[in-house]
Scaffold this motif. Structure first.
Motif, PDB file in Angstrom:
ATOM      1  N   UNK A  52       0.806  -1.225   0.000  1.00 38.52           N
ATOM      2  CA  UNK A  52       0.000   0.000   0.000  1.00 38.52           C
ATOM      3  C   UNK A  52       0.837   1.272   0.000  1.00 38.52           C
ATOM      4  N   UNK A  53       2.148   1.155   0.168  1.00 40.24           N
ATOM      5  CA  UNK A  53       3.067   2.303   0.134  1.00 40.24           C
ATOM      6  C   UNK A  53       2.740   3.336   1.210  1.00 40.24           C
ATOM      7  N   UNK A  54       2.233   2.864   2.341  1.00 40.51           N
ATOM      8  CA  UNK A  54       1.868   3.776   3.424  1.00 40.51           C
ATOM      9  C   UNK A  54       3.069   4.544   3.948  1.00 40.51           C
ATOM     10  N   UNK A  55       4.256   3.939   3.922  1.00 37.58           N
ATOM     11  CA  UNK A  55       5.450   4.595   4.437  1.00 37.58           C
ATOM     12  C   UNK A  55       6.312   5.214   3.338  1.00 37.58           C
ATOM     13  N   UNK A  56       5.838   5.164   2.115  1.00 36.31           N
ATOM     14  CA  UNK A  56       6.577   5.714   0.983  1.00 36.31           C
ATOM     15  C   UNK A  56       5.713   6.784   0.328  1.00 36.31           C
ATOM     16  N   UNK A  57       5.850   8.008   0.809  1.00 37.70           N
ATOM     17  CA  UNK A  57       4.978   9.079   0.345  1.00 37.70           C
ATOM     18  C   UNK A  57       5.153   9.398  -1.131  1.00 37.70           C
ATOM     19  N   UNK A  58       6.317   9.128  -1.671  1.00 40.66           N
ATOM     20  CA  UNK A  58       6.557   9.417  -3.089  1.00 40.66           C
ATOM     21  C   UNK A  58       6.066   8.306  -4.001  1.00 40.66           C
ATOM     22  N   UNK A  59       5.830   7.129  -3.454  1.00 39.32           N
ATOM     23  CA  UNK A  59       5.507   5.910  -4.213  1.00 39.32           C
ATOM     24  C   UNK A  59       6.684   5.451  -5.080  1.00 39.32           C
TER      25      UNK A  59
END
Length: 398
Positions: free
Chosen positions: A131-138
């Motif tokens: 879900x990329x919750x910790x990767x704000x840039x994706x």
């Protein structure tokens, strides 16, 4: 000749780097299973399109989705219009990963042969949806793995998808290749599959001091022994400097390890083995009888939570007390290997600014191509707000 041309074009950034990292460092003819797995990965993780995945999860699966359990429940997966029924699903994520209900944006692990023997998705047994919750840039995890592969270190292949859960669009996900037997076959050949796979996590402590703390996949089911990790830990902690390279080299691929540590420095993967003994796999190659290090959970990289742009700085130029990484910096021969790899990887074809910036632009166009932007508005806004910082980090890396 075709294989050689593919490698050359990949290194020049003309096409994505898809060849196994092991093939770049250990040239040789791949076996038939390697070829099949590479074909499957290329088909599923096609970066030329934004994939669409529809999941219909059973009522029982919905009720248990937030359970921190290895139990999987039935669902139907439609991948770019191709339907696979009776797939096993569970939530994915480590100790520090927030589990979410189906009304949120849960990370998911799919196993296609959980209930139907031999069933696969275009040749893949499993697929992880992050879900990329910790990767704000994706972008961080995707770009970091590409950097590792460019440098010759095996890393998961990734692509992007819009995921719908029981009819509701949950947003943009990073599709990630699992680090499993299929991954080992693809990267190291069939003879090296089936070895011990350890996952290192921060809360379990330094594996060299506490080898019993690392998670060993299928330890109970297969009655696996962790004597190999105990021996690696002893070689890391108890061997004097003058015999360290010889003793450690019998247990660990030192060349790949030097590259690995260099790449964690360059990408500022501060949440990996070098700085926190976290988010890393140690895999024991059966035929070679040595360990290799494989990256995992690299969403805190490319400037995330650190100074943006450039290398070094902010404590990222050297290794803290994690024993194996520390000794790579203090034993002269290993320190020289590390510095040489740091220098090599600091420029093209590894840190290839043009190719990396082109990849960011390609992903931007993919995300913008979705014909129902309102469904992914939140993730699009995250990507657009953080893209600048990732590009600044790339430009600062020369």
């Amino acid at each position: 000749m075709i294989r050689y041309l593919t490698v050359v074009l990949a290194l020049l950034g003309a096409i994505p780097v898809h060849l196994p990292a092991a093939a770049a460092r250990d040239p040789g003819r791949p076996d038939s299973k390697q070829v099949a797995q590479q074909r499957a990965v290329d088909q599923v993780f096609d970066l030329s399109r934004l994939h669409v995945i529809d999941l219909v999860i059973s009522d029982e699966g919905v009720r248990h989705l937030t359970d921190r359990s290895e139990t999987r429940y039935r669902c139907t997966v439609t991948f770019d219009g191709f339907e696979v029924k009776d797939v096993g699903v569970r939530q994915a994520g480590g100790v520090f990963h927030l589990y979410q209900s189906i009304t949120g944006k849960p990370s998911l692990s799919l196993k296609f042969n959980e209930f139907v023997k031999g069933q696969r998705l275009h040749g893949l047994e499993k697929l992880v949806l992050k879900n990329q919750a910790q990767d704000q840039s994706l972008l961080n995890e995707h770009l970091t793995y590409e950097m590792f592969r460019r440098a010759g270190v095996p890393a998961a292949t990734t692509a992007y998808a819009v995921v719908r859960l029981n009819g509701r669009a949950a947003g943009i996900y990073l599709m990630r290749e699992p680090v499993d037997d299929d991954f080992m076959v693809r990267n190291f050949g069939s003879a090296n599959a089936g070895g011990n796979l350890y996952e290192l996590e921060y809360n379990a402590g330094d594996f060299a001091r506490s080898p019993m703390g690392a998670d060993l996949k299928d330890e109970t089911k297969d009655k696996r022994s962790r004597a190999d990790l105990v021996a690696l830990g002893e070689a890391s902690t108890a061997t004097p400097d003058e015999s360290f390279v010889h003793n450690l080299g019998a247990r660990l691929d030192l060349d790949r390890a030097a590259t690995y540590f260099a790449l964690e420095t360059l990408t500022r993967h501060w949440d990996g083995i070098s700085y926190r003994n976290n988010n890393t796999y140690l895999y024991h190659l059966k035929e070679a009888d040595r360990f290799v290090i494989i990256p995992h959970g690299a969403d805190q990289s490319f400037g995330a939570r650190g100074g943006r742009g450039g290398f070094g700085g902010g404590g990222f130029g050297g290794f803290p007390p994690e024993i194996l990484a520390q000794r790579f910096r203090t034993v002269p021969e290993l320190a020289a290997k590390y510095e040489a790899e740091l220098a090599r990887a600091s420029g093209a074809p590894v840190w290839d600014q043009a190719a990396l910036l082109a990849r960011v632009d390609q992903i931007a166009k993919l995300l913008a191509s979705y014909d129902r932007p309102a469904e992914i508005a939140y993730d699009l806004s995250r990507f657009r707000a953080n893209r600048f910082w990732v590009e600044a980090f790339i430009r600062g890396g020369q």
